[in-house]
Scaffold this active site. Structure first.
Site, PDB file in Angstrom:
ATOM      1  N   LYS A  48       1.540  -1.677   0.546  1.00  0.00           N
ATOM      2  CA  LYS A  48       0.166  -0.034  -0.090  1.00  0.00           C
ATOM      3  C   LYS A  48       0.443   1.317  -0.067  1.00  0.00           C
ATOM      4  O   LYS A  48       0.245   2.297  -0.784  1.00  0.00           O
ATOM      5  CB  LYS A  48      -0.993  -0.295   1.356  1.00  0.00           C
ATOM      6  N   LYS A  63      -4.671 -12.065  -8.302  1.00  0.00           N
ATOM      7  CA  LYS A  63      -6.167 -12.168  -7.918  1.00  0.00           C
ATOM      8  C   LYS A  63      -6.753 -11.216  -8.066  1.00  0.00           C
ATOM      9  O   LYS A  63      -6.732 -10.296  -8.708  1.00  0.00           O
ATOM     10  CB  LYS A  63      -5.643 -11.928  -6.539  1.00  0.00           C
ATOM     11  N   LYS A  81     -10.454  -5.190  -7.544  1.00  0.00           N
ATOM     12  CA  LYS A  81     -11.184  -3.662  -8.217  1.00  0.00           C
ATOM     13  C   LYS A  81     -10.671  -3.046  -8.686  1.00  0.00           C
ATOM     14  O   LYS A  81     -11.006  -2.738  -9.464  1.00  0.00           O
ATOM     15  CB  LYS A  81     -12.208  -4.013  -6.980  1.00  0.00           C
TER      16      LYS A  81
END
Ligand code: TRP
Length: 336
Positions: A116, A198, A201
């Site tokens: 992040k 994976k 979104k």
């Protein structure tokens, strides 16, 4: 409510994006069925989303949409405790305490934190860093036995266990030491555009959202990446045919058919037949969910009653644990 001996299960998803097929097949679809066996707590991890800048209106809307979708996916609010994290203030309070029992070094090693930071270089805030202590609080408040999460959350669950053990060693038995409950590889849905990562979104072309229109779902499956091996046949082989195997996984999950049955069904057919068939099966599986979620979203009163009752039930348990913790660490008991 009388005391039950059921094991406790708890999980949450951040309402920072719309729920997608990966969330559904890998998690939410199975949650509803567990209510007989476990006492289940499912929440919208809205406080966690604030670690990344959110549009306030959108966050509010998504939090309610996620609740409606949880219910539409079969999580019965009569049998499960459904709530918004921010409505149970004990999460933030225990989160603070646990911050003081979580080491800088431990937090620095979290791979999600590092990822992040790379993605949000202009907003590496304290919340992003201490996110795992809040997650530990979410889990430990309810004396949780099992935490159903994806592989990517295993490290946070490990840290939660370490924090619980550390605290228990200092103050005596306070927290149940929880276990991650990671689904088998089969339930892992990969991106339609890149089967080595994976479904997420953040890659909308490879991602199918629960509320997406049928024609958009159909288009995404038609464009799904298949493998450039010489044989264009439908066969399960994760290593050499990750694209086709991912589609088989999805098809199997929504139809209940085994890989063998699927191979037989599409024997002699090329990918041009298989891909739209998977798309159609997904459209049919999602249709009732979309319709029910849409209906629920129009019934704001009902949703409000669900999250009110959920927060009330959750608070009773959370309060008990927090009180115990405050006492153990030496805070003076609150007189009112
Ligand atoms: N960190 C989880 C995720 O990003 C969401 C989450 C927050 C969670 N608190 C939790 C999951 C407690 C399980 C239990 O997916």
């Amino acid at each position: 409510m009388e005391e039950t001996k059921k094991k406790i299960m708890l999980s949450g998803i951040q309402p920072s994006g719309d729920l997608h097929l990966g969330n559904y097949l890998g998690a939410v679809k199975n949650w509803g069925a567990r209510a007989e066996e476990f006492d289940c707590y499912y929440f919208m991890a809205d406080l966690h989303t604030l670690t990344v800048r959110q549009d306030p209106k959108l966050l509010r809307r998504r939090s309610l949409e996620q609740l409606a979708q949880y219910i539409a996916c079969g999580i019965d609010p009569e049998k499960n405790v459904l709530f918004l994290q921010s409505h149970v203030h004990e999460h933030a309070e225990l989160g603070w305490i646990l911050n003081c029992y979580t080491m800088f070094g431990e937090l620095s090693r979290m791979t999600q934190f590092k990822d992040k930071c790379a993605k949000n270089a202009d907003n590496i805030n304290g919340g992003l860093f201490t996110y795992p202590s809040l997650m530990a609080a979410d889990i430990l408040l309810y004396q949780t036995d099992y935490v159903p999460v994806g592989e990517d959350q295993r490290q946070h669950c490990e840290l939660t266990r370490n924090i619980a053990v550390r605290f228990n060693n200092i103050y005596g038995e306070t927290f149940k030491v929880p276990e991650a409950y990671v689904p088998k590889a089969g339930a892992r849905v990969m991106s339609l555009g890149n089967p080595s990562s994976k479904m997420s979104k953040s890659d909308p072309n490879g991602c199918v959202f629960l509320m997406e229109k049928p024609e958009d779902i159909a288009r995404k499956f038609k464009r799904a990446i298949t493998d450039s091996d010489t044989e264009s046949c439908v066969r399960f082989d994760m290593e050499n045919k990750p694209g086709v195997s991912n589609l088989m996984n999805i098809y199997s999950a929504v139809t209940g058919k085994s890989f063998e049955e699927i191979e037989k069904e599409f024997d002699g057919c090329g990918y041009g037949v298989f891909k739209p068939a998977v798309g159609d099966a997904v459209i049919e599986a999602l249709r009732p969910i979309r319709e029910e979620a849409t209906r629920l979203l129009n019934d704001k009163e009902y949703l409000r009653s669900v999250y009110t009752e959920g927060a009330q039930k959750a608070s009773v348990i959370a309060r008990k644990t927090l009180r115990k913790v405050y006492k153990k660490v030496g805070l003076v008991e609150k007189p009112f």
